[in-house]
Design a protein around this motif. Structure first.
Motif, PDB file in Angstrom:
ATOM      1  N   ILE A   1       4.880 107.318  99.892  1.00 17.39           N
ATOM      2  CA  ILE A   1       6.319 107.336 100.088  1.00 17.39           C
ATOM      3  C   ILE A   1       7.006 108.199  99.032  1.00 17.39           C
ATOM      4  O   ILE A   1       6.897 107.813  97.780  1.00 17.39           O
ATOM      5  N   PHE A   2       7.757 109.147  99.654  1.00 15.61           N
ATOM      6  CA  PHE A   2       8.475 110.095  98.508  1.00 15.61           C
ATOM      7  C   PHE A   2       9.743 110.098  99.254  1.00 15.61           C
ATOM      8  O   PHE A   2      10.039 110.665 100.355  1.00 15.61           O
ATOM      9  N   VAL A   3      10.687 109.543  98.359  1.00  7.64           N
ATOM     10  CA  VAL A   3      12.144 109.697  98.518  1.00  7.64           C
ATOM     11  C   VAL A   3      12.843 110.253  97.770  1.00  7.64           C
ATOM     12  O   VAL A   3      13.106 109.960  96.585  1.00  7.64           O
ATOM     13  N   GLU A   4      13.771 111.367  98.120  1.00  9.05           N
ATOM     14  CA  GLU A   4      14.788 111.848  97.265  1.00  9.05           C
ATOM     15  C   GLU A   4      16.014 111.266  97.480  1.00  9.05           C
ATOM     16  O   GLU A   4      16.572 111.183  98.605  1.00  9.05           O
ATOM     17  N   LEU A   5      16.668 110.577  96.449  1.00  7.21           N
ATOM     18  CA  LEU A   5      18.071 109.703  96.274  1.00  7.21           C
ATOM     19  C   LEU A   5      19.217 110.845  96.411  1.00  7.21           C
ATOM     20  O   LEU A   5      19.314 111.502  95.848  1.00  7.21           O
ATOM     21  N   THR A   6      20.109 110.420  97.205  1.00  4.53           N
ATOM     22  CA  THR A   6      21.256 111.487  97.319  1.00  4.53           C
ATOM     23  C   THR A   6      22.479 110.378  96.894  1.00  4.53           C
ATOM     24  O   THR A   6      23.526 111.064  96.988  1.00  4.53           O
ATOM     25  N   ARG A   7      22.523 109.073  96.940  1.00  2.08           N
ATOM     26  CA  ARG A   7      23.603 108.276  96.657  1.00  2.08           C
ATOM     27  C   ARG A   7      23.939 108.297  95.091  1.00  2.08           C
ATOM     28  O   ARG A   7      23.319 109.131  94.269  1.00  2.08           O
ATOM     29  N   ASP A   8      25.194 107.648  94.787  1.00  5.38           N
ATOM     30  CA  ASP A   8      25.602 107.652  93.340  1.00  5.38           C
ATOM     31  C   ASP A   8      25.407 106.781  92.533  1.00  5.38           C
ATOM     32  O   ASP A   8      25.470 106.925  91.371  1.00  5.38           O
ATOM     33  N   SER A   9      24.699 105.689  92.882  1.00 11.56           N
ATOM     34  CA  SER A   9      24.431 104.568  91.809  1.00 11.56           C
ATOM     35  C   SER A   9      23.222 103.793  92.422  1.00 11.56           C
ATOM     36  O   SER A   9      22.872 103.871  93.529  1.00 11.56           O
TER      37      SER A   9
END
Length: 251
Positions: A219-227
């Protein structure tokens, strides 16, 4: 066997002032180490990496973010701990490059993760001659232009990921640096004695994960949120609570 999970985030999105409150999440030992870094970029990567580590472990163990602490270990990777010892300690591997930070986590196996920003402005020929073997340089020489940049960093990341894996799995003797041969039968190897590599597709970075078993599901996830709170919301929205499938163009 559950899949490995790789979380990645672009740490350049925040100002130093925005990141400063995150220091309160770190232990005194981590804060001490943070302040010893001279380069602001390295401070940023360290801070984000320790927050991302806590988030990755919390997601893997279904614990709250605050239930995860980290023990500093000299000349070794940080050791995540869960309050109350409710769960086995997950295997983690951290990596950073030019402000980007990534954390691989698994409940079942040791991992080695390396990310590298592809930078074509560096003297890659001179660098490769100083760090790669003759066969590795011969393989690299057949590439040119953008293909050479990608090939160089793919090879570099593969060697780094393998070294980290062997270190995390206590395979290295006296923690000595090794330079495993990564070229065989005219091509770049994806496996060897006791190790397997997985290349994860990213438009800017070379991303390589290494483990003792074939990584058929990652599972490969690029996080884009702030916290971290927002990261959890993003993860639940994109993956669901028990996602066990590949994401983001892994090859």
């Amino acid at each position: 066997m559950r899949p490995a999970v790789v979380w990645m985030i672009d740490g350049n999105r925040w100002s130093d002032r925005e990141l400063e409150p995150w220091l309160a999440c770190l232990s005194h030992a981590e804060q001490h180490r943070y302040h010893r870094f001279i380069r602001p970029l390295r401070q940023r990567e360290f801070l984000i990496g320790r927050i991302l580590l806590r988030f990755a472990v919390a997601r893997l163990t279904d614990l709250a973010f605050d239930d995860v602490s980290v023990i500093e270990r000299k000349n070794n990777s940080p050791l995540p701990m869960m309050r109350g010892e409710l769960h086995a300690v997950p295997n983690i591997s951290l990596s950073h490059s030019q402000g980007w930070v990534a954390c691989a986590a698994s409940a079942d196996m040791s991992l080695g993760l390396d990310i590298e920003m592809r930078d074509g402005s560096r003297d890659l020929i001179a660098l490769s001659q100083s760090v790669f073997s003759a066969s590795e340089n011969n393989w690299l020489s057949v590439h040119s232009g953008a293909a050479r940049v990608s090939a160089f960093y793919a090879l570099w990341s593969a060697k780094e990921a393998l070294y980290k894996f062997m270190s995390n799995a206590d395979i290295l003797t006296n923690n000595e640096a090794i330079q495993p041969e990564m070229i065989g039968d005219g091509g770049k190897l994806s496996s060897g004695h006791g190790w397997y590599l997985k290349e994860l597709a990213h438009p800017l970075l070379s991303v390589i994960l290494c483990a003792a078993q074939p990584l058929n599901a990652v599972i490969f996830v690029e996080l884009t949120r702030d916290s971290p709170f927002d990261w959890t919301q993003q993860a639940c929205r994109e993956m669901g609570p028990t996602a066990l499938v590949e994401k983001n163009g892994i090859r």
